[in-house]
Design an enzyme around this catalytic site. Structure first.
Site, mmCIF file in Angstrom:
data_model
loop_
_atom_site.group_PDB
_atom_site.id
_atom_site.type_symbol
_atom_site.label_atom_id
_atom_site.label_comp_id
_atom_site.label_asym_id
_atom_site.label_seq_id
_atom_site.Cartn_x
_atom_site.Cartn_y
_atom_site.Cartn_z
ATOM 1 N N CYS A 2 0.661 -0.779 0.101
ATOM 2 C CA CYS A 2 -0.193 -0.076 0.167
ATOM 3 C C CYS A 2 1.112 1.511 0.124
ATOM 4 C CB CYS A 2 -0.576 0.007 0.985
ATOM 5 S SG CYS A 2 -1.956 1.673 1.933
ATOM 6 N N CYS A 40 -1.318 6.693 5.848
ATOM 7 C CA CYS A 40 -1.995 5.983 6.378
ATOM 8 C C CYS A 40 -1.672 5.004 7.300
ATOM 9 C CB CYS A 40 -3.507 5.943 5.793
ATOM 10 S SG CYS A 40 -4.895 4.704 6.588
ATOM 11 N N CYS A 89 -7.547 3.695 -1.139
ATOM 12 C CA CYS A 89 -7.626 2.700 -0.791
ATOM 13 C C CYS A 89 -8.056 1.123 -1.519
ATOM 14 C CB CYS A 89 -8.232 3.034 0.203
ATOM 15 S SG CYS A 89 -8.013 2.040 1.866
ATOM 16 N N GLN A 127 -22.316 -6.985 8.104
ATOM 17 C CA GLN A 127 -20.510 -7.552 7.984
ATOM 18 C C GLN A 127 -19.853 -6.762 6.704
ATOM 19 O OE1 GLN A 127 -19.572 -8.464 10.491
ATOM 20 N NE2 GLN A 127 -20.583 -10.202 11.325
ATOM 21 N N CYS A 163 -16.828 -10.110 17.203
ATOM 22 C CA CYS A 163 -15.060 -9.509 17.148
ATOM 23 C C CYS A 163 -14.504 -9.245 18.157
ATOM 24 C CB CYS A 163 -16.196 -7.946 16.225
ATOM 25 S SG CYS A 163 -16.887 -7.739 17.756
#
Length: 383
Positions: A3, A11, A94, A218, A342
């Site tokens: 990335c 980021c 992104c 989700q 989660c």
């Protein structure tokens, strides 16, 4: 996954970026096993608990919802996040977002400029457009939500809606959400739907769920489909005549586990989510499925003894189900619990309060690649 935003320090939200993906999944599985060690021992030891192989996700392009801060100016908007000085940072490309969202964000940036929408400046508390929220369905359709400080630019947004739909034909639901307060949340209570279509159909396997603007879903469609398939497979093996789906959202577990003759009740605090779930059940012709807006714990505590089901599904937020509901389940006549979590830390603490519900099966699902977050689904059986 590589990335550019991460490499440049723009980021750092994906804290595991650069770590080999196989190592990420293994670490999550080992961490979950360690946290559930006491529950395994209380259930008869490792030989009594079946750990299924972890479910992997695509490393990139998996996130079906983008929550993007709008910064900069109307002429040069940023779509992404804020830096430490509360200035907009653009991350419109992104890599963890689905391809449809990545294609949509530059179009939305151009629309901000052409429509003259004024980005909100956090430091000065001036401007109108705070966030753009985009969700993509498995069929490539989009829900686009503009979060505004007030109704000041609502008329402008309405008047330019045709231009947006022409530039972004995949956007089938477009709304304006009003968030007048200056606080760290991404949406307000009031939603104005601008398109004729109000829900985004989310087709997962044999089930189509309807997603309204303020309903939870989700974030990883590929893994969510496997999560629901795993849970409904366990439920079908047990063949309960009745079940509850607590914290049901738009009805994912309930709709996937519904079978003729099985009485299913879904409970969720969000009325919008309940509306969505009810619509999905009606369209699917599921006569034995009912949804209601209520607190999960309150619903359990006030249920008539003869209406307590054989099986309960719980899918709580990160804080877990908490001691009150865990204690109720422990003392109840519920024979089986499917717990989807989660947060394995709160999962472990909740299981410790339910010693008579023995852990029998467990599986880690990597719902959030490139981050330390995960989903774990477990099957508990009494005795």
């Amino acid at each position: 996954m590589q990335c550019d935003y991460f490499d440049r320090g723009v980021c750092r939200s994906c804290t595991l970026m650069g770590q080999p993906y196989a190592d990420q999944v293994l670490d999550k599985e080992l961490r979950t096993r360690e946290l559930l060690h006491d529950a395994v021992e209380a259930s008869g030891g490792p030989g009594a608990v079946e750990w299924l192989p972890a479910v992997r996700s695509p490393e990139s392009g998996y996130r079906n919802k983008a929550k993007m801060v709008v910064g900069g100016s109307a002429e040069h908007p940023t779509i992404g996040l804020l830096d430490h000085r509360q200035r907009g940072v653009d991350i419109r490309h992104c890599g963890i977002c689905t391809p449809g969202i990545r294609q949509a964000l530059p179009v939305l940036a151009d629309f901000v400029t052409s429509a003259g929408l004024i980005p909100y400046d956090v430091a000065t508390r001036r401007g109108e457009l705070k966030f753009v929220l985009v969700t993509e369905s498995p069929d490539g359709e989009l829900m686009v939500r503009f979060v505004l400080r007030s109704e000041g630019q609502l008329a402008r947004l309405r008047s330019r809606l045709g231009d947006l739909l022409l530039a972004l034909p995949s956007a089938v639901v477009v709304t304006a959400n009003l968030l007048p307060e200056h606080k760290a949340v991404t949406e307000g209570e009031r939603e104005v739907v601008l398109t004729d279509q109000e829900t985004l159909p989310m087709r997962l396997g044999p089930v189509t769920m309807h997603l309204r603007p303020q309903s939870f879903f989700q974030t990883n469609t590929t893994v969510a489909e496997q999560l629901y398939a795993q849970a409904s497979g366990w439920i079908d093996e047990l063949e309960p005549a009745s079940m509850w789906d607590l914290y049901c959202g738009v009805g994912g577990f309930a709709l996937h586990a519904a079978r003729p003759g099985r009485h299913v009740v879904g409970i969720e605090t969000s009325r919008e989510a309940v509306r969505s779930a009810g619509q999905s059940a009606r369209e699917a012709g599921l006569e034995d499925v009912r949804f209601a807006a209520d607190d999960a714990t309150d619903h359990a505590l006030h249920a008539r003894p003869d209406l307590v089901p054989e099986l309960v599904v719980v899918n709580p937020p990160r804080r877990g189900i908490g001691p009150t509901l865990a204690d109720w389940l422990e003392a109840s006549d519920v024979q089986h619990v499917v717990y989807s979590s989660c947060n394995p830390v709160t999962l472990a603490s909740d299981l410790a309060r339910m010693p008579s519900l023995r852990l029998r099966r467990a599986r880690v699902l990597d719902m959030f690649p490139q981050t330390g977050h995960l989903e774990a689904v477990t099957l508990l059986t009494r005795g």
